[in-house]
Design a protein around this motif. Sequence first.
Motif, PDB file in Angstrom:
ATOM      1  N   ARG A 145       0.828  -1.209   0.000  1.00 14.83           N
ATOM      2  CA  ARG A 145       0.000   0.000   0.000  1.00 14.83           C
ATOM      3  C   ARG A 145       0.863   1.260   0.000  1.00 14.83           C
ATOM      4  NH1 ARG A 145      -2.728  -0.892   4.502  1.00 14.83           N
ATOM      5  NH2 ARG A 145      -1.512   0.514   5.827  1.00 14.83           N
ATOM      6  N   ALA A 146       1.930   1.252   0.798  1.00 12.17           N
ATOM      7  CA  ALA A 146       2.812   2.417   0.857  1.00 12.17           C
ATOM      8  C   ALA A 146       3.530   2.634  -0.474  1.00 12.17           C
ATOM      9  CB  ALA A 146       3.828   2.249   1.980  1.00 12.17           C
ATOM     10  N   VAL A 147       4.004   1.552  -1.084  1.00 12.49           N
ATOM     11  CA  VAL A 147       4.724   1.656  -2.357  1.00 12.49           C
ATOM     12  C   VAL A 147       3.800   2.174  -3.455  1.00 12.49           C
ATOM     13  CG1 VAL A 147       5.848   0.320  -4.176  1.00 12.49           C
ATOM     14  CG2 VAL A 147       6.439  -0.090  -1.784  1.00 12.49           C
ATOM     15  N   VAL A 148       2.578   1.648  -3.507  1.00 11.34           N
ATOM     16  CA  VAL A 148       1.628   2.082  -4.542  1.00 11.34           C
ATOM     17  C   VAL A 148       1.252   3.553  -4.348  1.00 11.34           C
ATOM     18  CG1 VAL A 148      -0.711   1.769  -5.419  1.00 11.34           C
ATOM     19  CG2 VAL A 148       0.732  -0.217  -4.975  1.00 11.34           C
ATOM     20  N   THR A 149       1.045   3.961  -3.106  1.00 13.85           N
ATOM     21  CA  THR A 149       0.703   5.363  -2.831  1.00 13.85           C
ATOM     22  C   THR A 149       1.816   6.293  -3.297  1.00 13.85           C
ATOM     23  OG1 THR A 149      -0.628   4.734  -0.912  1.00 13.85           O
ATOM     24  CG2 THR A 149       0.099   7.026  -1.043  1.00 13.85           C
ATOM     25  N   LEU A 150       3.055   5.945  -2.969  1.00 15.74           N
ATOM     26  CA  LEU A 150       4.191   6.761  -3.394  1.00 15.74           C
ATOM     27  C   LEU A 150       4.302   6.785  -4.914  1.00 15.74           C
ATOM     28  CD1 LEU A 150       6.723   8.425  -2.788  1.00 15.74           C
ATOM     29  CD2 LEU A 150       7.972   6.262  -2.502  1.00 15.74           C
ATOM     30  N   ALA A 151       4.089   5.639  -5.538  1.00 13.19           N
ATOM     31  CA  ALA A 151       4.182   5.575  -7.003  1.00 13.19           C
ATOM     32  C   ALA A 151       3.121   6.441  -7.666  1.00 13.19           C
ATOM     33  CB  ALA A 151       4.056   4.129  -7.468  1.00 13.19           C
ATOM     34  N   ILE A 152       1.927   6.487  -7.089  1.00 13.15           N
ATOM     35  CA  ILE A 152       0.858   7.325  -7.653  1.00 13.15           C
ATOM     36  C   ILE A 152       1.225   8.798  -7.535  1.00 13.15           C
ATOM     37  CG2 ILE A 152      -1.515   8.081  -7.289  1.00 13.15           C
ATOM     38  CD1 ILE A 152      -2.244   5.199  -6.671  1.00 13.15           C
ATOM     39  N   LEU A 153       1.749   9.203  -6.366  1.00 15.64           N
ATOM     40  CA  LEU A 153       2.167  10.596  -6.190  1.00 15.64           C
ATOM     41  C   LEU A 153       3.259  10.968  -7.196  1.00 15.64           C
ATOM     42  CD1 LEU A 153       2.271  10.882  -2.297  1.00 15.64           C
ATOM     43  CD2 LEU A 153       0.635  11.975  -3.842  1.00 15.64           C
ATOM     44  N   ALA A 154       4.268  10.121  -7.301  1.00  7.85           N
ATOM     45  CA  ALA A 154       5.364  10.395  -8.235  1.00  7.85           C
ATOM     46  C   ALA A 154       4.880  10.361  -9.679  1.00  7.85           C
ATOM     47  CB  ALA A 154       6.496   9.393  -8.025  1.00  7.85           C
TER      48      ALA A 154
ATOM     49  N   THR B  82      18.045   6.768 -13.893  1.00  3.87           N
ATOM     50  CA  THR B  82      17.317   6.726 -12.624  1.00  3.87           C
ATOM     51  C   THR B  82      15.860   6.315 -12.805  1.00  3.87           C
ATOM     52  OG1 THR B  82      17.028   9.132 -12.833  1.00  3.87           O
ATOM     53  CG2 THR B  82      18.818   8.355 -11.440  1.00  3.87           C
ATOM     54  N   PHE B  83      15.227   6.753 -13.898  1.00  3.06           N
ATOM     55  CA  PHE B  83      13.840   6.353 -14.139  1.00  3.06           C
ATOM     56  C   PHE B  83      13.756   4.848 -14.364  1.00  3.06           C
ATOM     57  CE2 PHE B  83      10.004   5.664 -16.631  1.00  3.06           C
ATOM     58  CZ  PHE B  83       9.070   6.431 -15.948  1.00  3.06           C
ATOM     59  N   SER B  84      14.720   4.296 -15.130  1.00  3.18           N
ATOM     60  CA  SER B  84      14.736   2.863 -15.375  1.00  3.18           C
ATOM     61  C   SER B  84      14.940   2.090 -14.080  1.00  3.18           C
ATOM     62  CB  SER B  84      15.847   2.519 -16.370  1.00  3.18           C
ATOM     63  OG  SER B  84      15.977   1.125 -16.536  1.00  3.18           O
ATOM     64  N   SER B  85      15.887   2.523 -13.266  1.00  2.00           N
ATOM     65  CA  SER B  85      16.136   1.855 -11.987  1.00  2.00           C
ATOM     66  C   SER B  85      14.890   1.888 -11.111  1.00  2.00           C
ATOM     67  CB  SER B  85      17.304   2.530 -11.262  1.00  2.00           C
ATOM     68  OG  SER B  85      18.488   2.461 -12.015  1.00  2.00           O
ATOM     69  N   GLN B  86      14.230   3.037 -11.088  1.00  2.00           N
ATOM     70  CA  GLN B  86      13.035   3.189 -10.272  1.00  2.00           C
ATOM     71  C   GLN B  86      11.946   2.213 -10.692  1.00  2.00           C
ATOM     72  OE1 GLN B  86      11.164   7.267  -9.237  1.00  2.00           O
ATOM     73  NE2 GLN B  86       9.953   6.521 -10.946  1.00  2.00           N
ATOM     74  N   GLN B  87      11.705   2.091 -11.989  1.00  2.00           N
ATOM     75  CA  GLN B  87      10.645   1.214 -12.464  1.00  2.00           C
ATOM     76  C   GLN B  87      10.978  -0.257 -12.235  1.00  2.00           C
ATOM     77  OE1 GLN B  87       7.586   2.344 -13.580  1.00  2.00           O
ATOM     78  NE2 GLN B  87       8.490   4.202 -12.749  1.00  2.00           N
TER      79      GLN B  87
ATOM     80  N   THR C  42      16.000  -3.279  -2.543  1.00  2.00           N
ATOM     81  CA  THR C  42      15.117  -2.686  -3.547  1.00  2.00           C
ATOM     82  C   THR C  42      14.474  -1.395  -3.051  1.00  2.00           C
ATOM     83  OG1 THR C  42      13.417  -4.210  -2.753  1.00  2.00           O
ATOM     84  CG2 THR C  42      14.601  -4.829  -4.753  1.00  2.00           C
ATOM     85  N   GLY C  43      14.113  -1.326  -1.767  1.00  5.98           N
ATOM     86  CA  GLY C  43      13.488  -0.124  -1.233  1.00  5.98           C
ATOM     87  C   GLY C  43      14.404   1.076  -1.287  1.00  5.98           C
ATOM     88  N   ILE C  44      15.648   0.896  -0.849  1.00  3.86           N
ATOM     89  CA  ILE C  44      16.629   1.985  -0.892  1.00  3.86           C
ATOM     90  C   ILE C  44      16.874   2.416  -2.338  1.00  3.86           C
ATOM     91  CG2 ILE C  44      19.033   2.581  -0.438  1.00  3.86           C
ATOM     92  CD1 ILE C  44      18.937   0.728   1.982  1.00  3.86           C
ATOM     93  N   ALA C  45      17.052   1.434  -3.230  1.00  2.48           N
ATOM     94  CA  ALA C  45      17.321   1.753  -4.634  1.00  2.48           C
ATOM     95  C   ALA C  45      16.151   2.516  -5.257  1.00  2.48           C
ATOM     96  CB  ALA C  45      17.597   0.476  -5.419  1.00  2.48           C
ATOM     97  N   TYR C  46      14.927   2.131  -4.896  1.00  3.53           N
ATOM     98  CA  TYR C  46      13.747   2.791  -5.450  1.00  3.53           C
ATOM     99  C   TYR C  46      13.690   4.257  -5.029  1.00  3.53           C
ATOM    100  CZ  TYR C  46       8.801   3.898  -6.154  1.00  3.53           C
ATOM    101  OH  TYR C  46       7.631   4.504  -6.531  1.00  3.53           O
ATOM    102  N   LEU C  47      13.854   4.530  -3.745  1.00  6.81           N
ATOM    103  CA  LEU C  47      13.757   5.902  -3.239  1.00  6.81           C
ATOM    104  C   LEU C  47      14.935   6.753  -3.705  1.00  6.81           C
ATOM    105  CD1 LEU C  47      12.501   5.118   0.365  1.00  6.81           C
ATOM    106  CD2 LEU C  47      11.186   6.136  -1.498  1.00  6.81           C
TER     107      LEU C  47
END
Length: 433
Positions: A255-264, A354-359, A317-322
Motif C-alpha cells: 500500500r505504501a509503495v503504490v501510494t508513493l508511485a501514484i504521487l510520483a 534513474t527512471f529505469s532503476s526506479q521502475q 530494492t526499497g533503498i534503490a527505489y527511493l
Amino acid sequence: MQPSTDSDASTTLTETPAAAEAVESATANTSLWGPLRIRDYRWFLLSGLTFSGSLWVGITAVGWIALELTGSPSGVTLASAVWFSPFVFLALPAGVLADSMDRRQLMVVLRGLSAVLMIAGAAIAFSGQLSYPLLLVLAASNGALIILEMPARQAYIAMLVPRGQLVNAMAMLSSEGSVSRVVGPLLAGILLDETGAGGAFLAFAVLCLMIVVFTLRIRTPGRVVRERAPGAAAGRMHRELIEGLRHLVGHRDARAVVTLAILAGTVSWVYVTLLPVMTKDVFDGDARLLGTLSAAIGIGQVPSAVLLAFYRDFRHTGIAYLLSMLILGLSIVGYAVSTSVPLTMGLLALTGLTFSSQQIMLNAILLRIVDPRFHGRVLGAMFLPWGFNVLGLLSAGAIAEALGVELAVGISGALLVIFACGAVLLRPQLLRI
C-alpha cells in the motif's frame, strides 16, 4: 509449484502444468544467465524489445505532431494526457483480465488491434486529413489498448522464470528495451522529418505485427487455471477486482509503495511530454533533434538495466527505489535550466538511468512481496500512476503556457525530490524492503 488457495476467495488458482514445468526446469539454473536459458523467455524478451520500440515511436510522434498542429505546450500535454487517460479507468480492470484470461492470447489480440488502428491512422495522415481531434482519438485508443495489455505482459514474466530470477529477468527485459528506447525516438524523428506523421504511424503498425509474431512463438500458456464459482462474468470480474483491492489495501508495504508511485506518477512524465516544446523553444531544433534528445534518455537506461540484470540476489530494492526517485528529480531540475545541448543530453541520460532503476525496483518489490495469485491485479494498480499523470500533464501545460516551459519542467522535478524525502521521513520501513 504447489497450488495455492485462499479461504476468503471464491476461486482456486494453480499455475498451468506447462508453466510449472518451465519454472521448475529453470530453477536449476539460478545463475546470472539463468533467464536466458529459458527458450520462451528469450522470445518474450524479443517481443518486449519490439513493444518498447513501438511505444517510443508512437509517443515521440504524437508529441511532435501535436506541437505542429497546435503550436502550443498545452496542445502537446493534452495529447499526452489523452494517451494516458484510459489508464485511470482501465488499469484495475486490466489487472483482473490478466489474472482471468490467457495472458499470451490477450497480448496477441491487443497488439493486432493496435496494428489495425495505426494502419488506419497512417492512411488518414498520408491523405492529408489528419487533424488535432483525430490525433487525440488515435492517442486515446492506443492508450486503452496499451493499458489493457500491460498487466498481462508484466505478470506473464512470473510464469516464465523462477521467482528468484525475477529481478534479473525484468532487468534484462529493461536493458533490451533500452535499445529500442534509443532506436524508437531516432526512427520516429527521421520518419517525421522525411515522411511526416503517416510514416511514423505505419512504422508503429509494423512493429505491432512483429510483436504478434514473436509472442506466438512462445509455448508457455498464459492462463492461471481457476475453478470458478458460478456467476456471470461481470459479477466475477467485480468480485475479483474487490478481492485484489482488499489484498493491496491490507498489505502495508505494498500500500505504501503504490501510494508513493501514484504521487510520483503525477509529475514524473512531464519532462518527457514537454521535450518537443523544449526542443523547439529552447534549442530551436527540429524533429531529428527531438529524436536525438529523446534517445539520450534511452542511452541512460542501459547501464542501470544491464547492472541490475546481472546483479545477483539484490536485497536493497526499497533503498534503490527511493534513491532513484530522488536523483531523477534533481536531474530533471538540472535539465529544466540547461541551455546547452550536450549538457542537456547528459542530464537526460541521467534521467533515463534513474527512471529505469526506479521502475525495475518498483515492479520487483511488488512481485516479491505480493501473493502471486494477485500479481495481475496489483500490477494493474501500478499502472494507475500513468493515469494520474494526466493531472500533472494538464497542470504543467497550463504553467508552461503562462510562465514558460522551463519552470513547468523544473517544478515537476522538485516535486519528485519532495516525494522521495517525504517517504523516507513518513515511512522509513520502505528502506528495509
